[in-house]
Enzyme design. Structure first.
Site: not given
Length: 242
Positions: A148, A161
Site C-alpha cells: 500500500s 496498518y
C-alpha cells in the site's frame, strides 16, 4: 496481437491469497485469463467458490484451497497439496490483508496490533517460507506482494496498518535479493485508495479511486515481463485525486 490459443501463462500455476473478493478476486481472474491454473486461497470457502465459478464460467482453470495465512500449519498444508497436485508453482500473490482500526496508536488494543501484523506481515512470511522451496526447485517464479502507499507515507490513526506495510516493503526488497540467484523475481505493488469492500475511505470520491482491476493489470505487467528484467516495485495512484 495476443494469440488466444496460446496464452502467455499456459501451463503455469498461480496461488493468490485473499482471492475471495476485491483485489484478490480480480487478480485471480486476470491470471486465469492469461492461461494459468489459479489456486484460490482464503478463509471463506463460499467466497472462493464464487471466484472459482466466475473463472470457470470464462473458460479458465482454478482450484479452491481454503487457508488461513496466520496459521503456519494451514499454509504448509496448502503448499504440500500444490506440490503433490501440480509439482510446480510459478506465481505467488500475497494479497490477504486487513485494516488496522482508526485510532491513535496509544489507544490501540494490543490484540488489534497482533491481528494486523499476523495477517499483513507474518502471513506473507509463512507463505513465502512454505512455497519458495518449490520455486527454487523449478529455478523460476514470481512472488508479488500487495502492499500500500501507506507503506510509503504517514497514516495517522492507522499506524499498525502502515507499520505492517512498511515492513512488507522491507521484506520484499530483502527477499528479492535472496531469491534472484534462483531466477525468482520478487515484486511489491503499492496502491493508493482502492474502491473495494475493504473499508470506508472517508472524504474520498469512489468514482476517482482505483479499481481492483487496476491492481490486477499491474500484476499482469509483472508476470509477463521479459525474463531478463523485472519490475521490483510499482506505486499505483489514481489519475485524479479522490
Amino acid at each position: 496481437m495476443k494469440d488466444a490459443s496460446n496464452p502467455p501463462l499456459a501451463g503455469q500455476v498461480a496461488v493468490i491469497t485473499g482471492a475471495g473478493r476485491g483485489i484478490g478476486a480480480a487478480i485471480a481472474k486476470t491470471l486465469a485469463r492469461l492461461g494459468s491454473h489459479t489456486v484460490l486461497c482464503g478463509r471463506s470457502r463460499e467466497r472462493l467458490e464464487d471466484t472459482s465459478a466466475a473463472i470457470h464460467g470464462s473458460g479458465g482453470q482454478s482450484s479452491v484451497m481454503q487457508c488461513d495465512v496466520t496459521d503456519l500449519r494451514s499454509v504448509e498444508s496448502v503448499a504440500e497439496r500444490i506440490g503433490n497436485t501440480f509439482g510446480r508453482l510459478d506465481i505467488l500473490v500475497n494479497n490477504a490483508g486487513i485494516g488496522g482500526g482508526s485510532s491513535p496508536l496509544h489507544q490501540l488494543s494490543p490484540d488489534v496490533w497482533d491481528t494486523v501484523m499476523n495477517t499483513n506481515l507474518r502471513g506473507v512470511y509463512y507463505c513465502i517460507r512454505s512455497v519458495a522451496p518449490l520455486m527454487i526447485r523449478g529455478r523460476s517464479g514470481h512472488i508479488i506482494n500487495i502492499s500500500s502507499l501507506a507503506g510509503k507515507n504517514a497514516l495517522p490513526n492507522g499506524a499498525a496498518y502502515s507499520a505492517s506495510k512498511w515492513g512488507l516493503n522491507g521484506l520484499t526488497y530483502s527477499v528479492a535479493e535472496e531469491l534472484r540467484v534462483h531466477n525468482i523475481r520478487v515484486s511489491v505493488i503499492c496502491p493508493g485508495s482502492v474502491h473495494t469492500e475493504f473499508g470506508p475511505h472517508a472524504g474520498k470520491s469512489a468514482d476517482k479511486m482505483l479499481r481492483p482491476e487496476d491492481i490486477a493489470h499491474a500484476v499482469e505487467m509483472i508476470v509477463t515481463q521479459a525474463p531478463q528484467s523485472f519490475a521490483s516495485e510499482i506505486l499505483l495512484r489514481p489519475t485524479l485525486k479522490p
